[in-house]
Motif scaffolding. Structure first.
Motif, PDB file in Angstrom:
ATOM      1  N   GLY A  19      44.240 -58.460   9.119  1.00 45.21           N
ATOM      2  CA  GLY A  19      43.613 -58.515   7.799  1.00 45.21           C
ATOM      3  C   GLY A  19      44.064 -57.334   6.956  1.00 45.21           C
ATOM      4  N   GLU A  20      43.113 -56.583   6.440  1.00 46.57           N
ATOM      5  CA  GLU A  20      43.431 -55.435   5.594  1.00 46.57           C
ATOM      6  C   GLU A  20      43.467 -54.126   6.378  1.00 46.57           C
ATOM      7  N   GLU A  36      49.897 -59.445  10.567  1.00 49.40           N
ATOM      8  CA  GLU A  36      49.086 -60.355   9.754  1.00 49.40           C
ATOM      9  C   GLU A  36      49.990 -61.418   9.135  1.00 49.40           C
ATOM     10  N   ALA A  37      49.528 -62.683   9.132  1.00 47.44           N
ATOM     11  CA  ALA A  37      50.306 -63.787   8.568  1.00 47.44           C
ATOM     12  C   ALA A  37      50.238 -63.821   7.043  1.00 47.44           C
ATOM     13  N   ASN A  38      49.164 -63.316   6.466  1.00 48.22           N
ATOM     14  CA  ASN A  38      48.967 -63.372   5.014  1.00 48.22           C
ATOM     15  C   ASN A  38      49.639 -62.170   4.348  1.00 48.22           C
ATOM     16  N   PRO A  39      50.726 -62.385   3.579  1.00 49.05           N
ATOM     17  CA  PRO A  39      51.441 -61.260   2.972  1.00 49.05           C
ATOM     18  C   PRO A  39      50.595 -60.454   1.988  1.00 49.05           C
ATOM     19  N   HIS A  40      49.636 -61.096   1.320  1.00 49.49           N
ATOM     20  CA  HIS A  40      48.763 -60.366   0.385  1.00 49.49           C
ATOM     21  C   HIS A  40      47.884 -59.363   1.129  1.00 49.49           C
ATOM     22  N   LYS A  41      47.398 -59.762   2.298  1.00 50.12           N
ATOM     23  CA  LYS A  41      46.589 -58.836   3.096  1.00 50.12           C
ATOM     24  C   LYS A  41      47.441 -57.688   3.626  1.00 50.12           C
ATOM     25  N   CYS A  56      54.230 -58.595   8.264  1.00 54.99           N
ATOM     26  CA  CYS A  56      53.943 -60.030   8.199  1.00 54.99           C
ATOM     27  C   CYS A  56      54.374 -60.627   9.528  1.00 54.99           C
ATOM     28  N   GLU A  58      53.860 -64.151  12.451  1.00 54.87           N
ATOM     29  CA  GLU A  58      53.310 -65.403  12.965  1.00 54.87           C
ATOM     30  C   GLU A  58      53.623 -65.467  14.447  1.00 54.87           C
TER      31      GLU A  58
END
Length: 162
Positions: A19-20, A36-41, A56, A58
């Motif tokens: 996450g963050e 983390e998979a979410n690039p924004h996080k 990033c 997966e």
């Protein structure tokens, strides 16, 4: 989660689904890798913790080498039939797995499968998010790699000699 993981003295910790990067608050930059998979996080985590390593990631990409992996149950639980295989693939070269989340029969089944492959549950830490939170089904479960009993006996013998 942070105080438990920091208190284990685990070397490099790879947090899958970071996450963050809240766990980074408890670990030195050289002892932490956030995946983390979410690039924004990932971007938010890098802003909050510029000296820590966030990437990033997966699971299908393969797991980096680390002594310890921290997983949220949401990563390995739910409808994933291959949860134990995912844990074992991630930890081929590691020593410790830390899983945080809600205990369930399904997850206990996963832990039994992982135990059959050389890990054993060494501790369970109940989590409470606030004094009024009465749900004790939330836990941090620590699994550590075990050596074969033959090797363990040999090590114990050698330790008695020294």
């Amino acid at each position: 989660l942070g105080p438990v993981v920091a208190g284990l003295g685990l070397g490099l910790v790879a947090e899958v689904g970071c996450g963050e990067g809240e766990l980074a608050n408890y670990l030195r930059p050289e002892d932490y890798l956030g995946l983390e998979a979410n690039p924004h996080k990932v971007l938010k985590a890098k802003e909050s913790h510029p000296s820590h390593d966030f990437r990033c990631f997966e699971a299908k990409m393969g797991f980096p080498g680390a002594r310890t992996f921290v997983f949220p149950l949401t990563f390995i639980g739910g409808e994933r039939a291959d949860a134990a295989a995912t844990l074992l693939r991630a930890t081929e070269r590691s020593h410790t797995i830390v899983v945080a989340g809600t205990r369930s029969d399904e997850m206990m089944s996963v832990f039994r499968q992982v135990e059959g492959k050389g890990f054993r549950v060494t501790s369970v830490h109940p989590m409470k998010f606030s004094p009024e939170a009465g749900d004790d089904s939330l836990s941090i479960v620590v699994l550590r790699r075990t050596f074969g009993s033959r090797l363990q006996r040999r090590i114990r013998r050698l330790m008695k000699i020294s």
